[in-house]
Design a protein around this motif. Sequence first.
Motif, PDB file in Angstrom:
ATOM      1  N   PRO A  47     -63.856 -64.242   6.386  1.00  0.00           N
ATOM      2  CA  PRO A  47     -62.965 -65.275   5.887  1.00  0.00           C
ATOM      3  C   PRO A  47     -61.511 -64.836   5.830  1.00  0.00           C
ATOM      4  O   PRO A  47     -60.644 -65.645   5.610  1.00  0.00           O
ATOM      5  CB  PRO A  47     -63.505 -65.584   4.492  1.00  0.00           C
ATOM      6  N   ASP A  48     -61.242 -63.567   6.034  1.00  0.00           N
ATOM      7  CA  ASP A  48     -59.865 -63.080   6.013  1.00  0.00           C
ATOM      8  C   ASP A  48     -59.315 -62.870   7.408  1.00  0.00           C
ATOM      9  O   ASP A  48     -58.420 -62.057   7.610  1.00  0.00           O
ATOM     10  CB  ASP A  48     -59.787 -61.770   5.210  1.00  0.00           C
ATOM     11  N   SER A  49     -59.813 -63.600   8.382  1.00  0.00           N
ATOM     12  CA  SER A  49     -59.388 -63.415   9.754  1.00  0.00           C
ATOM     13  C   SER A  49     -58.583 -64.609  10.254  1.00  0.00           C
ATOM     14  O   SER A  49     -59.142 -65.650  10.560  1.00  0.00           O
ATOM     15  CB  SER A  49     -60.602 -63.191  10.651  1.00  0.00           C
ATOM     16  N   ALA A  50     -57.272 -64.441  10.373  1.00  0.00           N
ATOM     17  CA  ALA A  50     -56.418 -65.507  10.883  1.00  0.00           C
ATOM     18  C   ALA A  50     -56.714 -65.791  12.348  1.00  0.00           C
ATOM     19  O   ALA A  50     -56.525 -66.900  12.822  1.00  0.00           O
ATOM     20  CB  ALA A  50     -54.949 -65.141  10.708  1.00  0.00           C
ATOM     21  N   ALA A  51     -57.184 -64.776  13.070  1.00  0.00           N
ATOM     22  CA  ALA A  51     -57.442 -64.929  14.495  1.00  0.00           C
ATOM     23  C   ALA A  51     -58.794 -65.568  14.788  1.00  0.00           C
ATOM     24  O   ALA A  51     -59.085 -65.874  15.936  1.00  0.00           O
ATOM     25  CB  ALA A  51     -57.357 -63.562  15.178  1.00  0.00           C
ATOM     26  N   ALA A  52     -59.611 -65.782  13.769  1.00  0.00           N
ATOM     27  CA  ALA A  52     -60.943 -66.342  13.987  1.00  0.00           C
ATOM     28  C   ALA A  52     -60.830 -67.749  14.565  1.00  0.00           C
ATOM     29  O   ALA A  52     -60.133 -68.604  14.034  1.00  0.00           O
ATOM     30  CB  ALA A  52     -61.729 -66.367  12.682  1.00  0.00           C
ATOM     31  N   SER A  53     -61.549 -67.989  15.655  1.00  0.00           N
ATOM     32  CA  SER A  53     -61.600 -69.324  16.243  1.00  0.00           C
ATOM     33  C   SER A  53     -62.708 -70.111  15.554  1.00  0.00           C
ATOM     34  O   SER A  53     -63.620 -69.522  14.973  1.00  0.00           O
ATOM     35  CB  SER A  53     -61.901 -69.220  17.739  1.00  0.00           C
ATOM     36  N   PRO A  54     -62.661 -71.440  15.636  1.00  0.00           N
ATOM     37  CA  PRO A  54     -63.763 -72.217  15.062  1.00  0.00           C
ATOM     38  C   PRO A  54     -65.115 -71.810  15.659  1.00  0.00           C
ATOM     39  O   PRO A  54     -66.115 -71.744  14.952  1.00  0.00           O
ATOM     40  CB  PRO A  54     -63.405 -73.659  15.410  1.00  0.00           C
ATOM     41  N   GLU A  55     -65.131 -71.490  16.956  1.00  0.00           N
ATOM     42  CA  GLU A  55     -66.372 -71.071  17.604  1.00  0.00           C
ATOM     43  C   GLU A  55     -66.895 -69.767  16.995  1.00  0.00           C
ATOM     44  O   GLU A  55     -68.098 -69.630  16.750  1.00  0.00           O
ATOM     45  CB  GLU A  55     -66.156 -70.898  19.115  1.00  0.00           C
ATOM     46  N   SER A  56     -66.009 -68.810  16.747  1.00  0.00           N
ATOM     47  CA  SER A  56     -66.471 -67.538  16.177  1.00  0.00           C
ATOM     48  C   SER A  56     -66.882 -67.696  14.711  1.00  0.00           C
ATOM     49  O   SER A  56     -67.763 -66.996  14.232  1.00  0.00           O
ATOM     50  CB  SER A  56     -65.395 -66.453  16.314  1.00  0.00           C
ATOM     51  N   VAL A  57     -66.257 -68.634  14.010  1.00  0.00           N
ATOM     52  CA  VAL A  57     -66.625 -68.881  12.616  1.00  0.00           C
ATOM     53  C   VAL A  57     -68.023 -69.490  12.544  1.00  0.00           C
ATOM     54  O   VAL A  57     -68.836 -69.102  11.713  1.00  0.00           O
ATOM     55  CB  VAL A  57     -65.583 -69.786  11.920  1.00  0.00           C
ATOM     56  N   CYS A  58     -68.334 -70.451  13.437  1.00  0.00           N
ATOM     57  CA  CYS A  58     -69.649 -71.095  13.428  1.00  0.00           C
ATOM     58  C   CYS A  58     -70.736 -70.164  13.949  1.00  0.00           C
ATOM     59  O   CYS A  58     -71.854 -70.191  13.455  1.00  0.00           O
ATOM     60  CB  CYS A  58     -69.621 -72.376  14.253  1.00  0.00           C
ATOM     61  N   GLY A  59     -70.419 -69.347  14.939  1.00  0.00           N
ATOM     62  CA  GLY A  59     -71.404 -68.413  15.473  1.00  0.00           C
ATOM     63  C   GLY A  59     -71.656 -68.623  16.953  1.00  0.00           C
ATOM     64  O   GLY A  59     -71.160 -69.565  17.575  1.00  0.00           O
TER      65      GLY A  59
END
Length: 167
Positions: A47-59
């Motif tokens: 949750p502390d990743s500004a670079a996280a894409s929606p795809e990487s957040v969902c899995g």
Amino acid sequence: MRPTLPILFAEKDIQQVRVTQMVQAALVAGTVLGGSLAAAGPAAASPDSAAASPESVCGSGYQEIDSHDLPGLATVYLLYNGSTNCVVTKKTAYEGKPTFISAGVDTSPPTWEVGKTVDQGEFKYYAGPKYVHAPGKCVSWAGSAAPLGQQNPDLDHIFFSQPSHCD
């Protein structure tokens, strides 16, 4: 404190506005309106990743199928992996600073159960992921965001979809 949402529609739309206000209050203020059929999803990105894409957040395996801009604050993303929907609201402003943001997905008609189908709170980068396994059913998805120092989103920064993506 539950936000007061003004009625901005013609008299003929009063019933729809009341329903919309109840749903908005549920998502924004955290009122539980009932149960739902949400499925657990895969582990989320940090949750502390500004670079996280929606795809990487969902899995793994999730692809964006829809999105809605919350002007100047965030974007609500709906993703799908062939059997399960996922929603993430990713901030586009105030990244790294905790501000109110929410994301929700549910079968239609939605119940918007906080903690089960809705993720909300003061987050640094995004709200979600939230998942719903809905084969053969329509889904409703939602999100909201508030600027720094404001607890409740204004109407321009609250989104509720109509039932859609009926697989």
